[in-house]
Design a protein around this motif. Structure first.
Motif, PDB file in Angstrom:
ATOM      1  N   GLN A 252     103.856   2.233 -76.537  1.00  0.00           N
ATOM      2  CA  GLN A 252     103.202   3.152 -77.463  1.00  0.00           C
ATOM      3  C   GLN A 252     101.713   3.346 -77.176  1.00  0.00           C
ATOM      4  O   GLN A 252     101.073   4.245 -77.742  1.00  0.00           O
ATOM      5  N   SER A 465     110.972   2.733 -80.108  1.00  0.00           N
ATOM      6  CA  SER A 465     110.385   1.440 -79.757  1.00  0.00           C
ATOM      7  C   SER A 465     111.454   0.472 -79.264  1.00  0.00           C
ATOM      8  O   SER A 465     111.278  -0.209 -78.241  1.00  0.00           O
ATOM      9  N   PHE A 518     107.054   8.857 -78.528  1.00  0.00           N
ATOM     10  CA  PHE A 518     106.255   8.281 -79.617  1.00  0.00           C
ATOM     11  C   PHE A 518     105.366   9.298 -80.327  1.00  0.00           C
ATOM     12  O   PHE A 518     104.448   8.939 -81.055  1.00  0.00           O
TER      13      PHE A 518
END
Length: 595
Positions: A252, A465, A518
């Motif tokens: 991220q 994630s 993301f």
């Protein structure tokens, strides 16, 4: 030339007029611009490569201005290709043109690639001296944001190779995803329909039609899941390799850095939203199940209209007047900018085979204007989508005064005007309703939209994630990706749902996972930020709030979120900031329970 779709029960739906960019793909104007940009980029390289350290500040400022000018030429050409392609991604000729443009623009920009790399090799003290010149100081915000990537910059040779490989790497996989989704057809009611049409039927009033649409969507997506899994695995591995070379701490990190927001701020947002799942989605969907007279709903009932919803349709003219009226009540200046989009065919509204699904606002370049794409079907959600994308468009127009390098905002702030525009439109529509039933339906619809924006997008972020972390240990099968999807969906949406087996394939159609890893938390960031901002506006106490708000939009990318929110007494670094935004949604659910 002005284009309009045929009139139907929704009125006359506009199609965008791209001639403000270029008359046609084979137009002399486009070819002349590309040749001019090619010549200018080579001259730029010859004039400045290897020489930045010795340039006086004023000359560096002029070099940045020329870099910006060349960029605007190629962005204008690329915007035209992208918008033309979005109008029908199933058209092979448009796809060929789009790919050809990507390759030409990549070749041109290879000659200017050295510039930002060389700027980032300047010592802080050397650059500080150059910034004393007004010509360079003008670009201070751009230089500030550029230099945050200094620790992650590779050698010039490696950067050039990655730049040139982009068209056969990330861009090619993105195109494969887009064209595959555009070509897919879903059996529904004896017809073969597009993804936009079948997804729209998931909010149909007829439960049998919702079920048929969901089953059809799941079946076709499942049949194509191996291809989508290959695309996803390949892009995740490519990202892992680049992240490793650039020394990003986690998958991220690049997105957060480009969004000018600290990892900890994003973690606080995600933690706050996840902690409120029981008070938000779990509680609302339990209430909705009660309205439907069941203990559990099937997943295809998530966006179903309420049982007593009259499924009202809004014509295009009604949608336009509603949105502009809401904008105008807040700020006539804001409405005046928004009106230009309707008056000048800067919007593409009809649903067409091959057209890019969903909705977006494309800023193009400041010297032209943005364009909006929506797939308008007349529902109240479509009115909200129009308000959302128009907010983006207004923001992009106002920020255009900052120029090509500093008009773009990070994703975390890019949703500010869009979500605020939605909230203005919703409040205006709600205030006009006198029927308790209609108010309840409208309030429930808004809560569902906010849950989709906050809860669902944070769940998407969690899914990404998990997927990217696990991909670092090896390729994931379509079944394994489906398992991750199902676990996150069950956790976020709560016990009020039955998730049937085909739902495990629904991750495949989300374009953000492919195009912008993301990205999705930016929606939740923007929604919570705007909820807090709107609360300040509703309470009063901030003199000239609309003027301050428009100044915030005009700032574009020149200011960070701390500076932009300071005039409103808000701070995204405060742990209570996110809870304040979530409390707005919780308050709406409280109101629905009281009804």
């Amino acid at each position: 030339m002005t284009f309009v779709a045929p009139a139907n029960d929704l009125g006359t739906l506009p199609e965008w007029d791209l001639s403000d960019l270029y008359p046609a793909p084979d137009s002399p104007e486009l070819e002349a611009d590309l040749q001019a940009a090619s010549a200018a980029s080579q001259a730029f390289e010859a004039a400045y490569a290897g020489k930045l350290a010795g340039l006086p500040g004023a000359e560096l400022g002029r070099a940045i201005a020329e870099y910006e000018r060349i960029g605007q030429i190629i962005y204008r050409a690329m915007s035209y290709a992208q918008l033309l392609y979005s109008g029908d991604v199933s058209d092979s000729e448009r796809g060929r043109f789009y790919q050809g443009m990507q390759e030409r623009v990549t070749d041109i920009s290879t000659h200017t690639l050295f510039f930002t790399l060389e700027i980032n090799r300047l010592d802080d003290s050397v650059l500080a001296e150059k910034l004393k010149a007004p010509e360079a100081a003008h670009y201070g915000p751009w230089l500030r944001d550029l230099r945050v990537f200094r620790p992650h910059q590779l050698s010039d040779e490696a950067e050039k190779m990655l730049h040139e490989l982009h068209v056969v790497g990330t861009a090619a996989w993105n195109r494969l995803f887009d064209e595959t989704m555009a070509r897919l057809r879903f059996p529904l009611g004896g017809r073969e329909v597009t993804s936009a049409e079948v997804l729209n039927c998931l909010s149909d009033k007829d439960g049998a039609r919702r079920k048929e649409a969901a089953k059809s969507l799941g079946k076709v997506l499942g049949d194509n899941a191996p291809l989508f899994a290959l695309i996803t695995n390949t892009l995740a591995k490519e990202k892992e390799i680049e992240d490793k070379w650039r020394a990003y701490a986690r998958p991220q990190s690049y997105r957060n850095l480009s969004n000018q927001v600290e990892d900890g701020v994003v973690d606080a947002l995600v933690s706050a939203v996840k902690g409120c799942f029981p008070q938000l989605s779990h509680r609302y969907y339990a209430l909705k199940a009660k309205w439907f007279g069941v203990d559990k709903m099937d997943y295809w009932d998530r966006n179903a209209p309420l049982p007593d919803d009259d499924d009202r349709k809004y014509t295009w003219e009604q949608a336009r007047d509603t949105v502009l009226g809401a904008y105008g009540a807040f700020s006539p200046d804001m409405a005046a900018v928004g009106k230009k989009f309707f008056d000048n065919n800067w919007i593409d509204a009809p649903v067409r085979p091959g057209k890019s699904p969903g909705a977006f606002a494309h800023p193009t370049v400041p010297s032209v204007h943005p364009y909006l794409l929506v797939n308008y079907l007349g529902k109240s959600r479509d009115v909200m989508t129009l308000a959302h994308e128009l907010g983006h468009g207004v923001h992009q127009v106002l920020a255009g005064v900052q120029g090509g390098l500093m008009s773009d905002t990070p994703l975390t702030l890019a949703e500010t005007a869009s979500v605020f525009g939605e909230m203005l439109t919703f409040r205006a529509m709600l205030e006009r309703e006198t029927s308790p039933k209609s108010r309840r339906i409208m309030l429930a619809s808004k809560v569902e939209d906010m849950i989709n924006t906050v809860v669902r997008q944070v769940a998407f972020y969690e899914f990404e994630s998990l997927l990217h972390d696990e991909r670092r240990r090896g390729e994931l099968s379509p079944e394994r990706i489906g398992e991750l999807w199902m676990s996150v969906q069950a956790d976020s949406l709560g016990p009020a749902f039955r998730f049937h087996d085909e739902y495990k394939h629904f991750w495949t159609y989300i374009p953000h996972f492919v195009h912008s890893p993301f990205y999705v938390y930016a929606y939740a960031f923007g929604d919570c930020l705007v909820n807090s901002l709107y609360s300040v506006y509703a309470k009063g106490g901030i003199p000239d709030f609309p003027a301050k708000y428009l100044d915030m939009l005009r700032a574009g990318g020149t200011l960070r979120h701390q500076d932009l929110l300071a005039p409103f007494g808000l701070d995204a670094g405060d742990p209570q900031f996110w809870r304040q935004g979530l409390d707005v949604v919780i308050g709406f659910i409280d109101e629905l329970e009281a009804m």
